[in-house]
Design a protein around this motif. Structure first.
Motif, PDB file in Angstrom:
ATOM      1  N   THR A  46       0.850  -1.193   0.000  1.00 45.33           N
ATOM      2  CA  THR A  46       0.000   0.000   0.000  1.00 45.33           C
ATOM      3  C   THR A  46       0.880   1.236   0.000  1.00 45.33           C
ATOM      4  N   LEU A  47       0.330   2.309  -0.580  1.00 44.82           N
ATOM      5  CA  LEU A  47       1.066   3.566  -0.693  1.00 44.82           C
ATOM      6  C   LEU A  47       0.059   4.703  -0.680  1.00 44.82           C
ATOM      7  N   GLU A  48       0.151   5.536   0.348  1.00 49.38           N
ATOM      8  CA  GLU A  48      -0.754   6.687   0.476  1.00 49.38           C
ATOM      9  C   GLU A  48      -2.224   6.270   0.381  1.00 49.38           C
ATOM     10  N   GLY A  49      -2.529   5.094   0.930  1.00 50.27           N
ATOM     11  CA  GLY A  49      -3.901   4.602   0.909  1.00 50.27           C
ATOM     12  C   GLY A  49      -4.287   3.869  -0.353  1.00 50.27           C
ATOM     13  N   PHE A  50      -3.386   3.765  -1.317  1.00 52.22           N
ATOM     14  CA  PHE A  50      -3.664   3.067  -2.570  1.00 52.22           C
ATOM     15  C   PHE A  50      -2.960   1.709  -2.567  1.00 52.22           C
ATOM     16  N   ARG A  51      -3.446   0.833  -3.427  1.00 54.44           N
ATOM     17  CA  ARG A  51      -2.857  -0.497  -3.586  1.00 54.44           C
ATOM     18  C   ARG A  51      -1.733  -0.438  -4.617  1.00 54.44           C
ATOM     19  N   VAL A  52      -0.618  -1.107  -4.308  1.00 55.53           N
ATOM     20  CA  VAL A  52       0.505  -1.224  -5.239  1.00 55.53           C
ATOM     21  C   VAL A  52       0.713  -2.708  -5.522  1.00 55.53           C
ATOM     22  N   PRO A  53       0.251  -3.198  -6.671  1.00 57.05           N
ATOM     23  CA  PRO A  53       0.447  -4.623  -6.977  1.00 57.05           C
ATOM     24  C   PRO A  53       1.919  -5.000  -6.981  1.00 57.05           C
ATOM     25  N   ARG A  54       2.189  -6.239  -6.665  1.00 58.78           N
ATOM     26  CA  ARG A  54       3.565  -6.731  -6.584  1.00 58.78           C
ATOM     27  C   ARG A  54       4.318  -6.514  -7.890  1.00 58.78           C
ATOM     28  N   HIS A  55       3.643  -6.614  -9.025  1.00 54.95           N
ATOM     29  CA  HIS A  55       4.319  -6.518 -10.308  1.00 54.95           C
ATOM     30  C   HIS A  55       4.354  -5.095 -10.868  1.00 54.95           C
ATOM     31  N   ALA A  56       3.780  -4.114 -10.134  1.00 55.52           N
ATOM     32  CA  ALA A  56       3.716  -2.742 -10.643  1.00 55.52           C
ATOM     33  C   ALA A  56       5.068  -2.045 -10.499  1.00 55.52           C
ATOM     34  N   SER A  57       5.381  -1.171 -11.440  1.00 59.45           N
ATOM     35  CA  SER A  57       6.556  -0.311 -11.338  1.00 59.45           C
ATOM     36  C   SER A  57       6.177   0.963 -10.594  1.00 59.45           C
ATOM     37  N   VAL A  58       7.089   1.475  -9.797  1.00 55.98           N
ATOM     38  CA  VAL A  58       6.904   2.737  -9.075  1.00 55.98           C
ATOM     39  C   VAL A  58       8.025   3.668  -9.495  1.00 55.98           C
ATOM     40  N   ASN A  59       7.673   4.868  -9.954  1.00 60.24           N
ATOM     41  CA  ASN A  59       8.699   5.782 -10.425  1.00 60.24           C
ATOM     42  C   ASN A  59       8.420   7.198  -9.950  1.00 60.24           C
ATOM     43  N   VAL A  60       9.470   8.028  -9.989  1.00 61.13           N
ATOM     44  CA  VAL A  60       9.433   9.387  -9.462  1.00 61.13           C
ATOM     45  C   VAL A  60       9.881  10.348 -10.546  1.00 61.13           C
ATOM     46  N   THR A  61       9.154  11.444 -10.711  1.00 65.20           N
ATOM     47  CA  THR A  61       9.462  12.435 -11.744  1.00 65.20           C
ATOM     48  C   THR A  61      10.474  13.440 -11.209  1.00 65.20           C
ATOM     49  N   VAL A  62      11.751  13.106 -11.317  1.00 68.84           N
ATOM     50  CA  VAL A  62      12.808  13.956 -10.775  1.00 68.84           C
ATOM     51  C   VAL A  62      12.791  15.341 -11.420  1.00 68.84           C
ATOM     52  N   ALA A  63      12.774  15.396 -12.750  1.00 67.43           N
ATOM     53  CA  ALA A  63      12.828  16.675 -13.444  1.00 67.43           C
ATOM     54  C   ALA A  63      11.595  17.520 -13.153  1.00 67.43           C
ATOM     55  N   GLY A  64      10.428  16.887 -13.111  1.00 65.36           N
ATOM     56  CA  GLY A  64       9.216  17.636 -12.829  1.00 65.36           C
ATOM     57  C   GLY A  64       9.226  18.248 -11.439  1.00 65.36           C
ATOM     58  N   MET A  65       9.689  17.509 -10.439  1.00 66.02           N
ATOM     59  CA  MET A  65       9.744  18.038  -9.080  1.00 66.02           C
ATOM     60  C   MET A  65      10.763  19.167  -8.967  1.00 66.02           C
ATOM     61  N   ALA A  66      11.822  19.105  -9.765  1.00 62.01           N
ATOM     62  CA  ALA A  66      12.839  20.153  -9.724  1.00 62.01           C
ATOM     63  C   ALA A  66      12.331  21.471 -10.284  1.00 62.01           C
ATOM     64  N   LEU A  67      11.219  21.441 -10.994  1.00 58.84           N
ATOM     65  CA  LEU A  67      10.635  22.667 -11.557  1.00 58.84           C
ATOM     66  C   LEU A  67       9.373  23.095 -10.822  1.00 58.84           C
ATOM     67  N   ASP A  68       9.148  22.539  -9.655  1.00 57.69           N
ATOM     68  CA  ASP A  68       7.964  22.872  -8.858  1.00 57.69           C
ATOM     69  C   ASP A  68       8.160  24.245  -8.225  1.00 57.69           C
ATOM     70  N   GLU A  69       7.393  25.220  -8.691  1.00 60.10           N
ATOM     71  CA  GLU A  69       7.549  26.599  -8.204  1.00 60.10           C
ATOM     72  C   GLU A  69       7.207  26.725  -6.722  1.00 60.10           C
ATOM     73  N   ALA A  70       6.384  25.825  -6.201  1.00 58.97           N
ATOM     74  CA  ALA A  70       6.053  25.892  -4.783  1.00 58.97           C
ATOM     75  C   ALA A  70       7.242  25.532  -3.907  1.00 58.97           C
ATOM     76  N   VAL A  71       8.178  24.794  -4.463  1.00 63.63           N
ATOM     77  CA  VAL A  71       9.359  24.369  -3.712  1.00 63.63           C
ATOM     78  C   VAL A  71      10.586  25.176  -4.115  1.00 63.63           C
ATOM     79  N   TRP A  72      10.726  25.410  -5.416  1.00 66.10           N
ATOM     80  CA  TRP A  72      11.888  26.127  -5.943  1.00 66.10           C
ATOM     81  C   TRP A  72      11.426  27.425  -6.612  1.00 66.10           C
ATOM     82  N   PRO A  73      11.432  28.545  -5.890  1.00 64.77           N
ATOM     83  CA  PRO A  73      11.006  29.810  -6.509  1.00 64.77           C
ATOM     84  C   PRO A  73      11.836  30.119  -7.748  1.00 64.77           C
ATOM     85  N   ASP A  74      11.159  30.634  -8.774  1.00 66.65           N
ATOM     86  CA  ASP A  74      11.819  30.956 -10.037  1.00 66.65           C
ATOM     87  C   ASP A  74      12.566  29.722 -10.545  1.00 66.65           C
ATOM     88  N   ALA A  75      11.826  28.603 -10.606  1.00 70.48           N
ATOM     89  CA  ALA A  75      12.447  27.289 -10.774  1.00 70.48           C
ATOM     90  C   ALA A  75      13.179  27.125 -12.091  1.00 70.48           C
TER      91      ALA A  75
END
Length: 514
Positions: free
Chosen positions: A388-417
């Motif tokens: 489980t992840l954040e209240g959701f189901r994560v099947p054993r065979h599912a891939s989990v990935n993170v958007t590194v570039a997208g988070m690096a351009l998040d204006e709420a975290v990085w002003p004038d990103a």
């Protein structure tokens, strides 16, 4: 009337009992939401457009509709759960790193190049992966081991500076990416196969040519992740190239590995030495096969060179585009390095602005727009169950990935990103307006996080700082007339500049050879 009342009461009682039982029965959490019909077109992204950028446009649209975590069916049989939020990424990769430490099955081409996932970046979580990870961390990337390769790093820096000077004299401009590739590869070959090979220009050139072909081809091999029995026939030439590249890797690396057999020393001089001494916990404690050593050495050379050179080029492009940052960096270097001297490794820790420039380069231009994919471990899923992840189901065979570039351009975290602004990594530089709960460290570690943080990150930072500092100390970097710096991207194994950087340089140091 009585019949009607009887049937009505019966139905009401049955519904009530059903609702009661369903409330008592443990509910199965749903998958994260996502576009339900993407599984129909997802595989076409691999067949028609072997690049991450087509996927990124879908991810941006999905985030606007579904929020910070959602499901895409890029392959019909395997959901991919995408995380676009810093706090969620931190919980998954750091706080629950062991729960999502596994890797999904590799596609056919990747299995060939990794000896059926017998390497670090694609290996399944378990004793074999742990053995590989401990080996490279303790016998290659440990600070005491890195000191053995200081001579190779000094020679690489000297060749880099000399190469820039020669290209400027000959061509009137410098395309720096090729020189950066050669400099990083010079060190990597020394670390992988021993100090003696680092001075063998023919071997280094052969490794560089083969690696360049691999990097230019590898995205096209994604097609074999969709119906390999069919795609091997449809893309016959591409499949032949997979087999040809693997054969030539073995032809080039096996003699180098065998040459180390008689040179193994107690402190493991090279990465190949350390691999030749490993005993595999599987198959009764056997030694590694030659093909497995080839796969691990290939992984080492690719991971240790391509991304570092790509980020260094992006940094230099920003310094050309923003001369005021270049001037401030040069002033810091001149405060630490005597006039007429070369930048040395022990100068680097005393240059906070240099570190800020490098970290900003990694934030603004991460070499990978996504992390390597993760899956839930069997211990977390209790065998065949789901995590489980954040209240959701994560099947054993599912891939989990993170958007590194997208988070690096998040204006709420990085002003004038979107602006390249190293000051955000200095004290009081206004780097973030919210509690990142560890998000900065995730973005600065593009090869993995949590249990799988890239053990070579310290070496990558060392190379980036030393190469950038040396280039700025020795030369002033200026745009070529009528050739503005273009920051458009192209996806290879790493994200590189679509139009490689060309710059004019003016020597600003009295050095003629570092």
């Amino acid at each position: 009337m009585e019949d009607w009342l009887y049937y009505s009461l019966s139905i009401a009682i049955c519904l009530a009992v059903s609702l009661l039982l369903s409330s008592l029965r443990p509910a199965t959490p749903p998958l994260p939401p996502g576009p339900p019909l993407l599984w129909l077109i997802g595989p076409l992204l691999f067949l028609c457009r072997p690049t991450n950028f087509g996927i990124e446009s879908i991810i941006r649209a999905a985030r606007r509709r579904y929020g910070q975590i959602f499901t895409l069916y890029l392959l019909p049989s395997r959901p991919t759960i995408i995380i676009t939020d810093h706090a969620v990424a931190h919980r998954v990769l750091v706080q629950r790193g062991a729960a999502f430490a596994d890797r999904p099955p590799a596609n056919l081409a990747s299995r060939i190049f990794s000896s059926d996932q017998h390497n670090i970046t694609s290996g399944a979580y378990g004793p074999l992966w742990s053995l590989f990870r401990r080996n490279i961390t303790g016998k290659v990337f440990h600070p005491s081991c890195l000191r053995r390769n200081a001579g190779a790093r000094r020679r690489a820096v000297a060749r880099l500076v000399a190469g820039v000077d020669q290209k400027m004299r000959r061509d009137g401009a410098v395309a720096v990416k090729e020189l950066l590739d050669q400099a990083v590869l010079h060190v990597a070959v020394s670390m992988c196969f021993g100090e003696g090979l680092a001075t063998d220009d023919a071997v280094v050139a052969a490794v560089e040519a083969l690696q360049r072909e691999f990097l230019e081809s590898v995205l096209g091999f994604q097609v074999f992740g969709v119906c390999p029995a069919v795609t091997k026939l449809v893309f016959r030439r591409r499949w032949k190239r997979v087999l040809s590249l693997r054969r030539r890797q073995e032809e080039l690396f096996v003699p180098l590995i065998r040459a180390r057999t008689g040179a193994v020393v107690a402190d493991h001089e090279s990465y190949a030495d350390s691999l030749l001494g490993l005993q595999i916990p599987e198959d009764g404690g056997r030694m590694l096969k030659e093909g497995e050593v080839v796969s691990l050495c290939t992984e080492f050379l690719v991971a240790g060179t391509d991304s570092t050179a790509a980020v260094a080029e992006w940094i230099m492009a920003n310094l050309v585009d923003q001369p005021e940052i270049q001037a401030r960096l040069r002033a810091e270097i001149q405060q630490q390095v005597a006039d007429g001297a070369c930048v040395q490794e022990d100068h680097l820790p005393r240059m906070p602005y240099l570190r800020a420039v490098v970290l900003e380069g990694l934030r603004r231009h991460p070499p990978g727009h996504f992390l390597l994919p993760h899956t839930a471990t069997t211990t977390d899923t209790k065998g065949s169950g789901d995590a489980t992840l954040e209240g959701f189901r994560v099947p054993r065979h599912a891939s989990v990935n993170v958007t590194v570039a997208g988070m690096a351009l998040d204006e709420a975290v990085w002003p004038d990103a979107r602006r390249f602004r190293p000051e955000r990594f200095l004290p009081g530089g206004g780097g973030a307006d919210v509690d990142l709960t560890g998000a900065k460290e995730i973005k600065m570690m593009p090869f993995g996080a949590g249990r799988r943080i890239c053990p070579g990150m310290g070496l990558a930072l060392l190379h980036l700082e030393w190469f950038v500092a040396s280039l700025v100390a020795e030369f002033e970097w200026l745009p070529v007339a009528s050739e503005p710096v273009v920051f458009a991207e192209r996806q290879e194994l790493s994200v590189v500049m679509r139009r490689p950087l060309r710059a004019s340089v003016v020597r600003c140091s009295k050095n003629v050879a570092c």
